[in-house]
Design a protein around this motif. Structure first.
Motif, short mmCIF file in Angstrom:
data_model
loop_
_atom_site.label_atom_id
_atom_site.label_comp_id
_atom_site.label_asym_id
_atom_site.label_seq_id
_atom_site.Cartn_x
_atom_site.Cartn_y
_atom_site.Cartn_z
N VAL A 1 -25.73 0.92 3.90
CA VAL A 1 -27.03 1.59 3.92
C VAL A 1 -28.13 0.54 3.97
O VAL A 1 -28.17 -0.37 3.14
CB VAL A 1 -27.21 2.50 2.68
CG1 VAL A 1 -28.61 3.11 2.65
CG2 VAL A 1 -26.16 3.60 2.66
N HIS A 2 -29.01 0.64 4.96
CA HIS A 2 -30.06 -0.36 5.14
C HIS A 2 -31.44 0.30 5.21
O HIS A 2 -31.65 1.22 5.99
CB HIS A 2 -29.80 -1.13 6.45
CG HIS A 2 -30.94 -2.03 6.84
ND1 HIS A 2 -31.16 -3.25 6.23
CD2 HIS A 2 -31.92 -1.89 7.76
CE1 HIS A 2 -32.24 -3.82 6.78
NE2 HIS A 2 -32.72 -3.01 7.70
N TRP A 3 -32.35 -0.16 4.36
CA TRP A 3 -33.71 0.36 4.40
C TRP A 3 -34.66 -0.69 4.97
O TRP A 3 -34.74 -1.80 4.44
CB TRP A 3 -34.18 0.73 2.98
CG TRP A 3 -33.48 1.95 2.45
CD1 TRP A 3 -32.31 1.97 1.75
CD2 TRP A 3 -33.90 3.31 2.56
NE1 TRP A 3 -31.97 3.26 1.43
CE2 TRP A 3 -32.93 4.11 1.92
CE3 TRP A 3 -35.02 3.94 3.16
CZ2 TRP A 3 -33.03 5.51 1.85
CZ3 TRP A 3 -35.12 5.32 3.08
CH2 TRP A 3 -34.12 6.09 2.44
N ILE A 4 -35.34 -0.35 6.06
CA ILE A 4 -36.41 -1.22 6.54
C ILE A 4 -37.54 -1.14 5.52
O ILE A 4 -38.14 -2.13 5.15
CB ILE A 4 -36.91 -0.76 7.93
CG1 ILE A 4 -35.81 -0.99 8.98
CG2 ILE A 4 -38.19 -1.51 8.32
CD1 ILE A 4 -36.20 -0.56 10.39
N ALA B 1 -36.40 3.33 -0.64
CA ALA B 1 -34.96 3.48 -0.86
C ALA B 1 -34.66 4.50 -1.96
O ALA B 1 -35.34 4.56 -2.99
CB ALA B 1 -34.34 2.14 -1.21
N LEU B 2 -33.63 5.31 -1.71
CA LEU B 2 -33.26 6.36 -2.66
C LEU B 2 -32.37 5.81 -3.76
O LEU B 2 -31.58 4.90 -3.55
CB LEU B 2 -32.51 7.48 -1.94
CG LEU B 2 -33.27 8.25 -0.86
CD1 LEU B 2 -32.34 9.26 -0.18
CD2 LEU B 2 -34.47 8.98 -1.46
N GLY C 1 -28.38 10.14 -6.71
CA GLY C 1 -28.76 11.52 -7.03
C GLY C 1 -30.02 12.00 -6.32
O GLY C 1 -30.34 13.19 -6.37
N GLU C 2 -30.74 11.09 -5.64
CA GLU C 2 -31.98 11.50 -4.97
C GLU C 2 -31.69 11.96 -3.53
O GLU C 2 -30.71 11.55 -2.92
CB GLU C 2 -32.99 10.33 -4.93
CG GLU C 2 -33.53 9.98 -6.31
CD GLU C 2 -34.60 8.88 -6.27
OE1 GLU C 2 -35.41 8.86 -7.20
OE2 GLU C 2 -34.61 8.06 -5.34
N THR C 3 -32.60 12.80 -3.03
CA THR C 3 -32.49 13.27 -1.64
C THR C 3 -33.82 13.07 -0.92
O THR C 3 -34.85 12.86 -1.56
CB THR C 3 -32.14 14.77 -1.58
OG1 THR C 3 -33.22 15.51 -2.16
CG2 THR C 3 -30.84 15.10 -2.29
N MET C 4 -33.78 13.12 0.41
CA MET C 4 -35.00 12.97 1.20
C MET C 4 -34.83 13.72 2.52
O MET C 4 -33.78 13.61 3.17
CB MET C 4 -35.23 11.47 1.49
CG MET C 4 -36.50 11.16 2.26
SD MET C 4 -36.53 9.40 2.80
CE MET C 4 -37.17 8.60 1.34
N ASP C 5 -35.83 14.51 2.90
CA ASP C 5 -35.79 15.19 4.19
C ASP C 5 -36.34 14.25 5.26
O ASP C 5 -37.43 13.70 5.11
CB ASP C 5 -36.62 16.48 4.15
CG ASP C 5 -35.94 17.55 3.32
OD1 ASP C 5 -34.70 17.49 3.20
OD2 ASP C 5 -36.63 18.43 2.78
N VAL C 6 -35.57 14.08 6.34
CA VAL C 6 -35.94 13.13 7.39
C VAL C 6 -35.56 13.69 8.76
O VAL C 6 -34.99 14.79 8.85
CB VAL C 6 -35.21 11.77 7.21
CG1 VAL C 6 -35.72 11.00 6.00
CG2 VAL C 6 -33.69 11.99 7.10
N MET C 7 -35.86 12.92 9.79
CA MET C 7 -35.35 13.21 11.14
C MET C 7 -34.37 12.09 11.47
O MET C 7 -34.65 10.92 11.19
CB MET C 7 -36.48 13.22 12.17
CG MET C 7 -37.56 14.26 11.91
SD MET C 7 -36.95 15.95 11.99
CE MET C 7 -36.94 16.23 13.76
N VAL C 8 -33.22 12.44 12.04
CA VAL C 8 -32.16 11.45 12.25
C VAL C 8 -31.70 11.43 13.70
O VAL C 8 -31.68 12.46 14.37
CB VAL C 8 -30.94 11.75 11.33
CG1 VAL C 8 -29.76 10.83 11.63
CG2 VAL C 8 -31.34 11.64 9.86
N HIS D 1 -28.67 12.27 1.20
CA HIS D 1 -28.22 12.46 -0.19
C HIS D 1 -27.63 11.13 -0.66
O HIS D 1 -26.57 10.72 -0.19
CB HIS D 1 -27.12 13.52 -0.28
CG HIS D 1 -27.53 14.87 0.24
ND1 HIS D 1 -27.89 15.91 -0.59
CD2 HIS D 1 -27.61 15.36 1.51
CE1 HIS D 1 -28.19 16.97 0.15
NE2 HIS D 1 -28.03 16.66 1.42
N GLN D 2 -28.30 10.45 -1.57
CA GLN D 2 -27.80 9.16 -2.04
C GLN D 2 -26.92 9.32 -3.27
O GLN D 2 -27.30 10.00 -4.22
CB GLN D 2 -29.00 8.24 -2.37
CG GLN D 2 -28.60 6.82 -2.77
CD GLN D 2 -27.99 6.03 -1.61
OE1 GLN D 2 -28.55 5.96 -0.54
NE2 GLN D 2 -26.83 5.44 -1.86
#
Length: 395
Positions: free
Chosen positions: A324-327, A332-333, A336-343, A357-358
């Motif tokens: 998992v890589h965050w620019i 970064a999650l 237990g955290e979630t985030m709505d995104v476009m993939v 879902h991290q």
């Protein structure tokens, strides 16, 4: 005057990038990366890198900028080519272009540029960079190119804050026709040059032939799985947790020959990828056959008829924690955290609504709509609006 080293590839995009930087008052140096010269695997008699480096030289002369060629073929073989073969042998489908940007252009090449006293490295990518301030420090953003037809942000999905801090993308605000227009107006040799297709910097090498020269052919069987197979209709089990449900939705079906009928032979499962239609040479089906699974251990390929075959679709995918890589590290999650995104799971694919879902061991991405041909080894990149914020290798 800030000094910028431009990766001149011999194409129109990097040529115009160099010109625009010059117009903006930078001191520009052109460098051509020679990444491959094993003639045994260049298909046809063309010598593409020579032709490309000549074009790059012509552009540098026209612009009156210093120019040199750097030979990175050793690092390229080690970091890109060997990795690719390794992945293909495991039955995964790597993305050499994403890796080339992370490992070569914005690492090996960038270090050479900085050693020449450069403040920045520029490329002809269709994407943009922006800077925001967060908690008192500068944060760099990677944004999609203005030309939605040519947006190449996906190929840079593995860059770090440090790499972005030194990167410039001069043509990100332009469309391809505008870039060609500028090149024609100032009479650059590359104005009419066709876009290169082929491995990043290897030139006109087609992947299957390239693989065949390195991975030995090995005859195996092709099976066709019926779309009405019971496995596809099975009732969903009761899940005790969200994670359990995601794992179920991301899991590949474990196909066995007894679930299918034999329809042909192939020359090696490692040459093929999920969703592939061409190159199977199996006729006589009502709809074309698509690959729904490959098994490199047993050297078997499973196919299904038509692009709506249920074996092609999955609702979720998994990325190992280490992949998992965050620019945008600040986004970064945590577990237990979630985030709505476009993939996007491949270049050119329209963005898809999804949720990240991290968990402690990695991240699941669940899609609103089931996705076709989720392929191991490829990169999934996630966006918030037009900003690419992170990515990871599909496992």
């Amino acid at each position: 005057m800030k000094r910028v080293v431009v990766g001149l590839s011999g194409g129109v995009d990097s040529s115009v990038a160099a010109y625009l930087l010059q117009e903006q008052g930078y001191e520009v140096i052109g460098l051509f990366m020679k990444n491959w010269h094993d003639d045994s695997v260049t298909i046809s008699n063309e010598c593409p890198w020579l032709e490309d480096s000549n074009d790059a030289l012509l552009v540098a002369e026209k612009l009156g900028i210093p120019f040199q060629t750097v030979d990175l073929s050793e690092q390229y073989k080690e970091r890109i080519v060997d990795y690719m073969f390794n992945e293909y042998e495991k039955g995964r489908t790597p993305n050499p272009d994403v890796l080339c940007n992370r490992e070569i252009k914005f690492d090996v090449f960038m270090k050479i540029a900085l050693s020449l006293g450069a403040d920045y490295v520029a490329t002809g990518h269709y994407c943009r960079k922006a800077t925001i301030e967060k908690d008192g420090k500068e944060v760099y953003q990677l944004l999609a190119g203005v030309d939605s037809n040519k947006d190449q942000s996906y190929f840079l999905c593995q860059l770090s804050q440090e790499q972005l801090s030194k990167a410039l993308f001069p043509i990100g605000e332009l469309t391809k026709p505008q870039v060609r227009e500028i090149a024609a107006k100032i009479e650059l040799a590359t104005a009419e040059k066709k876009d290169s297709q082929g491995l990043c910097f290897i030139g006109k090498v087609r992947l299957p032939e390239f693989l065949q020269q390195q991975l030995q052919p090995k005859e195996g069987l092709i099976y066709e799985v019926n779309a009405d197979m019971d496995t596809y209709k099975a009732e969903k089990p009761q899940f005790t947790s969200v994670k359990e449900q995601l794992a179920h939705e991301a899991k590949n079906i474990d196909y066995k020959p007894e679930m299918a009928k034999l329809v042909g032979k192939h020359q090696g499962a490692h040459y093929y990828t999920i969703g592939q239609r061409k190159g199977l040479n199996v006729g006589g089906t009502k709809e074309p056959l698509f690959i729904i699974a490959t098994d490199t251990e047993t050297n078997t390929i499973y196919t299904g008829q038509g692009h709506n075959h249920p074996g092609l679709f999955r609702k979720a995918l998994f990325i190992q924690g280490s992949e998992v890589h965050w620019i945008r590290e600040d986004l970064a999650l945590k577990d237990g955290e979630t985030m709505d995104v476009m993939v996007r799971i491949r270049y050119r694919q329209p963005l898809q609504k999804a949720t990240l879902h991290q968990f402690e061991d990695g991240m699941y991405i669940s899609f609103e709509q089931p996705q076709s041909a989720i392929t191991e080894g490829q990169f999934a990149a996630w966006y918030i609006g037009e900003e690419l914020v992170g990515s990871g290798v599909i496992s």
